[in-house]
Scaffold this motif. Sequence first.
Motif, PDB file in Angstrom:
ATOM      1  N   HIS A 139       0.844  -1.185   0.000  1.00 32.21           N
ATOM      2  CA  HIS A 139       0.000   0.000   0.000  1.00 32.21           C
ATOM      3  C   HIS A 139       0.885   1.241   0.000  1.00 32.21           C
ATOM      4  N   LEU A 140       0.447   2.276  -0.719  1.00 29.16           N
ATOM      5  CA  LEU A 140       1.201   3.514  -0.845  1.00 29.16           C
ATOM      6  C   LEU A 140       0.289   4.696  -0.534  1.00 29.16           C
ATOM      7  N   ALA A 141       0.834   5.692   0.143  1.00 28.85           N
ATOM      8  CA  ALA A 141       0.051   6.881   0.446  1.00 28.85           C
ATOM      9  C   ALA A 141      -0.348   7.592  -0.843  1.00 28.85           C
ATOM     10  N   ALA A 142      -1.487   8.298  -0.793  1.00 24.54           N
ATOM     11  CA  ALA A 142      -1.954   9.045  -1.958  1.00 24.54           C
ATOM     12  C   ALA A 142      -0.958  10.114  -2.360  1.00 24.54           C
ATOM     13  N   THR A 143      -0.303  10.719  -1.372  1.00 23.75           N
ATOM     14  CA  THR A 143       0.799  11.644  -1.606  1.00 23.75           C
ATOM     15  C   THR A 143       1.900  11.304  -0.613  1.00 23.75           C
ATOM     16  N   GLY A 144       3.113  11.688  -0.913  1.00 23.46           N
ATOM     17  CA  GLY A 144       4.218  11.364  -0.011  1.00 23.46           C
ATOM     18  C   GLY A 144       4.737   9.973  -0.254  1.00 23.46           C
ATOM     19  N   ASP A 145       5.638   9.533   0.636  1.00 21.93           N
ATOM     20  CA  ASP A 145       6.373   8.293   0.393  1.00 21.93           C
ATOM     21  C   ASP A 145       6.089   7.191   1.401  1.00 21.93           C
ATOM     22  N   ALA A 146       5.041   7.305   2.194  1.00 24.78           N
ATOM     23  CA  ALA A 146       4.723   6.259   3.160  1.00 24.78           C
ATOM     24  C   ALA A 146       4.322   4.970   2.442  1.00 24.78           C
ATOM     25  N   VAL A 147       4.850   3.857   2.936  1.00 26.57           N
ATOM     26  CA  VAL A 147       4.607   2.521   2.385  1.00 26.57           C
ATOM     27  C   VAL A 147       4.163   1.638   3.538  1.00 26.57           C
ATOM     28  N   TRP A 148       3.144   0.813   3.327  1.00 25.26           N
ATOM     29  CA  TRP A 148       2.727  -0.021   4.444  1.00 25.26           C
ATOM     30  C   TRP A 148       2.077  -1.319   3.996  1.00 25.26           C
ATOM     31  N   LEU A 149       1.961  -2.216   4.977  1.00 24.95           N
ATOM     32  CA  LEU A 149       1.214  -3.460   4.861  1.00 24.95           C
ATOM     33  C   LEU A 149       0.100  -3.407   5.883  1.00 24.95           C
ATOM     34  N   GLU A 150      -1.033  -3.996   5.556  1.00 23.34           N
ATOM     35  CA  GLU A 150      -2.126  -4.034   6.521  1.00 23.34           C
ATOM     36  C   GLU A 150      -2.947  -5.292   6.313  1.00 23.34           C
ATOM     37  N   GLY A 151      -3.687  -5.652   7.363  1.00 21.20           N
ATOM     38  CA  GLY A 151      -4.537  -6.820   7.275  1.00 21.20           C
ATOM     39  C   GLY A 151      -5.646  -6.762   8.304  1.00 21.20           C
ATOM     40  N   SER A 152      -6.785  -7.311   7.936  1.00 17.87           N
ATOM     41  CA  SER A 152      -7.914  -7.387   8.858  1.00 17.87           C
ATOM     42  C   SER A 152      -8.703  -8.643   8.550  1.00 17.87           C
ATOM     43  N   ASP A 153      -8.978  -9.393   9.574  1.00 18.32           N
ATOM     44  CA  ASP A 153      -9.736 -10.618   9.423  1.00 18.32           C
ATOM     45  C   ASP A 153     -10.457 -10.879  10.728  1.00 18.32           C
ATOM     46  N   ALA A 154     -11.230 -11.921  10.778  1.00 17.93           N
ATOM     47  CA  ALA A 154     -11.907 -12.269  12.022  1.00 17.93           C
ATOM     48  C   ALA A 154     -10.863 -12.504  13.114  1.00 17.93           C
ATOM     49  N   GLY A 155     -10.887 -11.676  14.153  1.00 19.95           N
ATOM     50  CA  GLY A 155      -9.955 -11.840  15.260  1.00 19.95           C
ATOM     51  C   GLY A 155      -8.547 -11.371  14.988  1.00 19.95           C
ATOM     52  N   VAL A 156      -8.335 -10.593  13.918  1.00 17.12           N
ATOM     53  CA  VAL A 156      -6.990 -10.152  13.536  1.00 17.12           C
ATOM     54  C   VAL A 156      -7.060  -8.737  12.965  1.00 17.12           C
ATOM     55  N   SER A 157      -6.154  -7.865  13.365  1.00 16.56           N
ATOM     56  CA  SER A 157      -5.951  -6.589  12.667  1.00 16.56           C
ATOM     57  C   SER A 157      -4.494  -6.197  12.801  1.00 16.56           C
ATOM     58  N   PHE A 158      -3.954  -5.634  11.724  1.00 15.42           N
ATOM     59  CA  PHE A 158      -2.503  -5.436  11.622  1.00 15.42           C
ATOM     60  C   PHE A 158      -2.204  -4.279  10.682  1.00 15.42           C
ATOM     61  N   ALA A 159      -1.244  -3.451  11.055  1.00 11.86           N
ATOM     62  CA  ALA A 159      -0.716  -2.437  10.144  1.00 11.86           C
ATOM     63  C   ALA A 159       0.749  -2.213  10.482  1.00 11.86           C
ATOM     64  N   SER A 160       1.578  -2.115   9.443  1.00 13.80           N
ATOM     65  CA  SER A 160       2.995  -1.825   9.636  1.00 13.80           C
ATOM     66  C   SER A 160       3.426  -0.891   8.527  1.00 13.80           C
ATOM     67  N   LEU A 161       3.971   0.272   8.910  1.00 15.50           N
ATOM     68  CA  LEU A 161       4.255   1.359   7.969  1.00 15.50           C
ATOM     69  C   LEU A 161       5.689   1.837   8.103  1.00 15.50           C
ATOM     70  N   HIS A 162       6.260   2.215   6.966  1.00 16.14           N
ATOM     71  CA  HIS A 162       7.559   2.882   6.965  1.00 16.14           C
ATOM     72  C   HIS A 162       7.475   4.103   6.068  1.00 16.14           C
ATOM     73  N   GLN A 163       8.014   5.221   6.555  1.00 13.55           N
ATOM     74  CA  GLN A 163       8.085   6.440   5.758  1.00 13.55           C
ATOM     75  C   GLN A 163       9.548   6.841   5.609  1.00 13.55           C
ATOM     76  N   PRO A 164      10.133   6.599   4.444  1.00 12.90           N
ATOM     77  CA  PRO A 164      11.558   6.889   4.269  1.00 12.90           C
ATOM     78  C   PRO A 164      11.946   8.332   4.562  1.00 12.90           C
ATOM     79  N   SER A 165      11.100   9.300   4.197  1.00 14.76           N
ATOM     80  CA  SER A 165      11.474  10.706   4.351  1.00 14.76           C
ATOM     81  C   SER A 165      11.635  11.123   5.801  1.00 14.76           C
ATOM     82  N   THR A 166      10.933  10.467   6.713  1.00 10.07           N
ATOM     83  CA  THR A 166      11.051  10.784   8.141  1.00 10.07           C
ATOM     84  C   THR A 166      11.767   9.706   8.933  1.00 10.07           C
ATOM     85  N   SER A 167      12.116   8.602   8.281  1.00 12.31           N
ATOM     86  CA  SER A 167      12.763   7.456   8.936  1.00 12.31           C
ATOM     87  C   SER A 167      11.925   6.917  10.087  1.00 12.31           C
ATOM     88  N   VAL A 168      10.600   7.005   9.946  1.00  9.86           N
ATOM     89  CA  VAL A 168       9.683   6.492  10.967  1.00  9.86           C
ATOM     90  C   VAL A 168       9.109   5.155  10.522  1.00  9.86           C
TER      91      VAL A 168
END
Length: 336
Positions: free
Chosen positions: A280-309
């Motif tokens: 997944h990619l932000a509409a603007t900017g350089d944030a990149v992430w993975l996400e998931g949602s299912d029964a009994g599960v939710s997950f998001a992991s993001l990296h933004q190179p420009s801020t090193s976050v």
Amino acid sequence: MQPLQEAVDEASARSGFSGAVRLDRAGENELFKAYGLADRAHGIPNTVETLFATASGTKGLTALVVMGLVERGTLELGTTARSLLGADLPLIADDVTIEHLLAHRSGIGDYLDEDELDDRNAYVMPVPVHELATTEQYLRVLDGHQTVSPAGERFAYNNGGYVLLALLAERASGVGFHELVRTMVSEPAGMVDTAFLRSDELPGRAALGYLFDDGLRTNVLHLPVLGTGDGGIYSTAADFSAFWDAFFAGRIVSPDRVDQMVSPHSDWPEEDKRYGLGFHLAATGDAVWLEGSDAGVSFASLHQPSTSVTYTVISNRTAGAWPIVKVLGARLAGSG
């Protein structure tokens, strides 16, 4: 501005968050904490070492396996699914390629159309879940779905397409998909606690996935007993911090392939974002992430190179991660 730990603690208390959260900036850890219970019946708390399911977060790892096989010459982005399927799944068009599948532009019918899914807790697999333990066994789930649109014509998020990618990777390489993920992604990334686990024999460190805010009912009857290309791997917040470091350093696939995977291949205006190849990619900017949602599960992991976050939120509740993701997203937008 309110301290980050305090803001997350407040959001956790308001929402009853159950899971783990981690935020790193420029390689330095700023927040790493667990909340709630991994096993309600026995009062076992979540810790920062608890293993959580990641649902569709797995798709990024699947994409990396496929791109790794492309780098090795085992596959090409232009390889057609039909060339490896033979007579299997006859409704998949002959011109559907690996690249179409990675970009969710294949046009194939999906066994799980999320646009038509109002309640993730209400969804049940069309076959008994204990019969879905190998990727080949998913052929029964993938079969019988009519083509929705011509290959390449438009973006449509497709779970079945990533199961199909896992199947194609197995057939092209002659190696089981779970082993491919371990050797081609987890090991080079240093993801020491990331693996596909059977839901009916979880180890003591793994969190049970709960359908509701309270009570003991878990998701064991709602999801395949063992995940594959579209979801189901278990991991930790620490492992995903390691993942982003390795990914952008070119230790999983080459930097040129990384650039290719995080370059926009489609706009996704309904979700106010874009999509690359497995990410997944932000509409603007350089944030990149993975996400998931299912029964009994939710997950998001993001990296933004420009801020090193980098941040990761994993929960063993169906929608548990999102209140915490909202807090971290606001903090990232404010760069504080």
